[in-house]
Structures are given as C-alpha cells and as structure tokens.
Design an enzyme around this catalytic site. Structure first.
Site, mmCIF file in Angstrom:
data_model
loop_
_atom_site.group_PDB
_atom_site.id
_atom_site.type_symbol
_atom_site.label_atom_id
_atom_site.label_comp_id
_atom_site.label_asym_id
_atom_site.label_seq_id
_atom_site.Cartn_x
_atom_site.Cartn_y
_atom_site.Cartn_z
ATOM 1 C CE LYS A 110 -4.338 -1.796 1.189
ATOM 2 N NZ LYS A 110 -4.864 -2.890 2.147
ATOM 3 C CE LYS A 190 -6.449 -9.221 -4.830
ATOM 4 N NZ LYS A 190 -6.629 -8.326 -3.827
ATOM 5 C CE LYS A 193 -12.058 -1.731 -1.740
ATOM 6 N NZ LYS A 193 -12.425 -3.481 -1.684
HETATM 7 P P1 ADP Z 1 -10.072 -5.451 -3.210
HETATM 8 O O1 ADP Z 1 -8.804 -6.076 -3.604
HETATM 9 O O2 ADP Z 1 -10.968 -5.013 -4.051
HETATM 10 O O3 ADP Z 1 -9.982 -4.161 -2.169
HETATM 11 P P2 ADP Z 1 -10.788 -6.712 -0.708
HETATM 12 O O4 ADP Z 1 -9.335 -6.802 -0.455
HETATM 13 O O5 ADP Z 1 -11.894 -5.890 0.141
HETATM 14 O O6 ADP Z 1 -10.920 -6.368 -2.263
HETATM 15 O O7 ADP Z 1 -11.410 -8.029 -0.501
HETATM 16 C C1 ADP Z 1 -12.268 -8.590 0.183
HETATM 17 C C2 ADP Z 1 -12.430 -10.277 -0.045
HETATM 18 O O8 ADP Z 1 -12.430 -10.720 -1.453
HETATM 19 C C3 ADP Z 1 -11.014 -10.690 0.579
HETATM 20 O O9 ADP Z 1 -11.332 -12.140 1.009
HETATM 21 C C4 ADP Z 1 -10.200 -11.066 -0.678
HETATM 22 O O10 ADP Z 1 -9.017 -12.032 -0.490
HETATM 23 C C5 ADP Z 1 -11.206 -11.154 -1.765
HETATM 24 N N1 ADP Z 1 -10.760 -10.966 -3.146
HETATM 25 C C6 ADP Z 1 -10.635 -9.670 -3.401
HETATM 26 N N2 ADP Z 1 -10.196 -9.577 -4.544
HETATM 27 C C7 ADP Z 1 -10.036 -10.961 -5.234
HETATM 28 C C8 ADP Z 1 -9.308 -11.516 -6.408
HETATM 29 N N3 ADP Z 1 -9.221 -10.747 -7.507
HETATM 30 N N4 ADP Z 1 -9.442 -12.826 -6.465
HETATM 31 C C9 ADP Z 1 -9.541 -13.623 -5.219
HETATM 32 N N5 ADP Z 1 -10.021 -13.118 -4.092
HETATM 33 C C10 ADP Z 1 -10.349 -11.722 -4.085
#
Ligand code: ADP
Ligand code: TRP
Length: 325
Positions: A110, A190, A193
């Site tokens: 980050k 990956k 958001k």
């Molecule tokens: P973002 O990466 O969009 O900020 P979050 O970190 O809020 O998403 O993730 C919420 C949940 O969804 C977590 O358990 C995370 O591991 C899963 N997740 C998010 N993006 C992915 C992805 N591209 N593939 C698999 N799991 C994901």
C-alpha cells in the site's frame, strides 16, 4: 466448526470478491457455525467520509445477503457493533513485534502505491487478528492475498498463549481455494477496486457492459486460434460459465479458421456478459430490494451482532483473566 470471515466496506463489490470469498462463505455456512462481518473499522483507513462509510456498510451487508449469506443461519454483523474487538485489538497489540508489521506485505504494497503511512494502516493486521481470535475461530475463508495475515494471527496467538501460560486463544487456519485464489481483473492483474480493473456485481447494466467489453485482449485476429495463457478474458469465462457452456467456448477459442462472428473476442465478451447476467441477476434484484428497506437491514445486523457478542464473551473472559484486567 466455527467459521469466520469479513469483507471491508471500502467500495463496490466485484466478481473477484464473489468468486474469491463470498461464494465460499455461502457454502461454508452449511458446514458449521459461521460468523461473517462487514469490516467497517478497517474501511476507515481508506473511506474518509462518514456518509459514504455508512452507505458502503449497508451496501456490503445487502450484498452478502443478496448473494446467499443467510442471516438466520450465520451471524452477519458490523465490526463496529462488537466493542470487544477494539478491546482485544489493544490487548493483542501489546505482544505484537513492530517488525512483523513493518514487514507485512499488505502494508508495504500500500505504501508503494502511494498510501500515507498512517497508524491505522500499519496496525491493520492486529485488528484483523482480533477479529479472528475473538470467537475461537477454526477456519477463515479468504483469498490468497490474506494468507500472511492468518500466519501473523497464529504467530501472535501462539506468543500470547506462551506468555500467559495457557490456551487463551485457539489457533485458526485459513481456507484458500486454489482454483479461485486470484481472480484476474480486466487488465490481467489481480481484480481489485484499488487497480480500477473490476467487474462490479451491482453496477448498472450499462456499467457492467462497459466493464466486460473493456477486458484486455491481444491482437489475435477473429479467425485464428487464441492463446489461453495470461488471458483475463479466458480465465473469467472459465470462472463464470458452467462446465458445459465453457467447453463450447473453449473449443471455439482454440479453433483456427472459425467464423469471425462467433470466434472473435467480441463474441467471447458477449458470452461473458450473458453469463454474468445469468448468474447475478437474481442477486442484483434482491440487492435492490434490500437497499430499499434499510430499517430491515439494520434489524438484521443488530441481531447478528448480538449473536457474535455471545460467542465473544467466553473468549474475552479468558483474556481478561489471563492479563489481569
Ligand atoms: P479489493 O482487492 O478489491 O480491495 P478486498 O481486499 O476488500 O478487495 O477483498 C475482500 C475479499 O475478497 C477478500 O477475502 C479477498 O481475499 C477477496 N478478493 C478480493 N479480490 C480478489 C481476487 N481478485 N481474487 C480472489 N479473491 C479476491
Ligand atoms: N483484511 C480483509 C480483506 O481485506 C478483511 C478482514 C478484516 C478480514 N478482518 C478480517 C477477513 C477477519 C477475514 C477475517 O479482505
């Protein structure tokens, strides 16, 4: 078996969240005592607008329910409705080595992407460990990106147990499904958001269409066989289509000399869009209903927090006794 997981209410949910996390939550609620929560305290690290934070919390709760989390079966709650979490966060933090936090991938990533090095971001894994340890959790379903957080949680719980000479905390295990560990985004990284490469679960039809149409492809002409590696469109089709529908698309994808209309990337994007609507339209309708009755959502979340706090009570009693509070 006690199952726990959370999703931050820091933005719109996307299909990576569904296939990587929420689908698994729905499956697991049949297998044990499940606790699922909206990590709205964690979300304060990135959402710096109270009105928006409140709305995103409710949207995330509505999304969980619309996608199949059953609030009668699982405890569905807001992180901020459980005051034991910040209490445990503090107590646990007293045994957390600074170096563990300095070296945590998510923090370093980050910062590398320009986030400001605030205490909340730095201490994020401790709050997450408190979330998990508070309920004698056995299993934590998460995406691969969360694996290190679970390792840290176990390290700290073990250290705490040794320090206080007893089994205060149960050591939890992550559950990561290999085939969906990393859902690719529209650009092949990956889906996240933060990378602006999502396909949103609850966007308008127009927004979703635009997102699907913008999945990155290469310049292979429509009539030529397409490469399958490192192709986000191919990976997303595999995920979103049923096995039999995917077999048809896969044959076309690999065929040389096919009809351009049905063998070009445009046709494959159309197939992905149709699969999206086929899979998510019922949930999208339910989501709209839930968002139209926020009093009912509030009621469900309040009941969920009561269930969660009942599970937290014996653990907090052990913690307070162990440390002398
Ligand atoms: P973002 O990466 O969009 O900020 P979050 O970190 O809020 O998403 O993730 C919420 C949940 O969804 C977590 O358990 C995370 O591991 C899963 N997740 C998010 N993006 C992915 C992805 N591209 N593939 C698999 N799991 C994901
Ligand atoms: N850090 C998780 C994420 O970004 C969200 C989260 C917070 C979580 N607390 C948790 C997940 C406890 C599992 C268990 O996705």
């Amino acid at each position: 078996m006690r199952i726990l997981s959370g999703v931050q209410s820091s933005g719109k949910l996307h299909i990576g969240n569904y296939y990587g996390a929420i689908r698994e939550f729905v499956r697991l609620q049949e297998e044990g005592e499940a606790l699922y929560f909206i990590a709205n305290l964690h979300a304060l690290n990135s959402v710096r607008d109270g009105k928006l934070a409140r709305r995103l919390t409710l949207e995330t709760a509505a999304a969980f329910i619309a996608l199949g989390v059953d609030p009668q079966r699982a405890a569905l709650f807001r992180q901020s409705d459980v005051p034991e979490i910040p209490e445990l966060n503090w107590v646990l933090g007293t045994v957390v080595p600074m170096a563990d936090l300095e070296n945590a991938h998510s923090y370093k990533d980050k910062l590398a992407r320009g986030a400001s090095p605030d205490f909340g971001l730095f201490a994020y894994p401790v709050l997450m460990a408190a979330d998990i340890l508070l309920y004698d959790t056995d299993v934590v379903p998460v995406g691969r990106d969360q694996k290190q957080h679970l390792e840290l949680t176990r390290d700290w719980a073990g250290k705490f147990n040794r320090q206080y000479g007893g089994q205060v905390f149960k050591l939890p295990k992550e559950r990561i499904r290999d085939e969906t560990a990393v859902i690719p985004g529209r650009d092949g990284q990956k889906m996240s958001k933060t990378y602006n490469n999502t396909i949103d679960l609850f966007g308008t039809d127009k927004e979703v269409e635009k997102q699907v149409k913008s999945v990155l492809t290469d310049s292979t002409p429509p009539e030529a066989a397409k490469p399958v590696d490192q192709q986000p469109l191919y990976a997303l089709l595999k995920l979103a289509l049923s096995e039999s529908d995917f077999a048809v698309i896969d044959a076309r994808w690999r065929a040389a000399g096919g009809e351009p209309k049905s063998h070009g990337y445009g046709a494959f994007k159309q197939a992905l869009l149709e699969a999206f609507h086929g899979t998510f339209d019922p949930a999208r309708a339910r989501y709209a209903e839930l968002m139209a009755d926020q009093a009912e959502l509030e009621r469900l979340l309040t009941a969920g927090a009561q269930k969660a706090r009942a599970h937290a009570a014996p653990v907090m009693a052990r913690v307070r006794l162990a440390v002398g509070l």
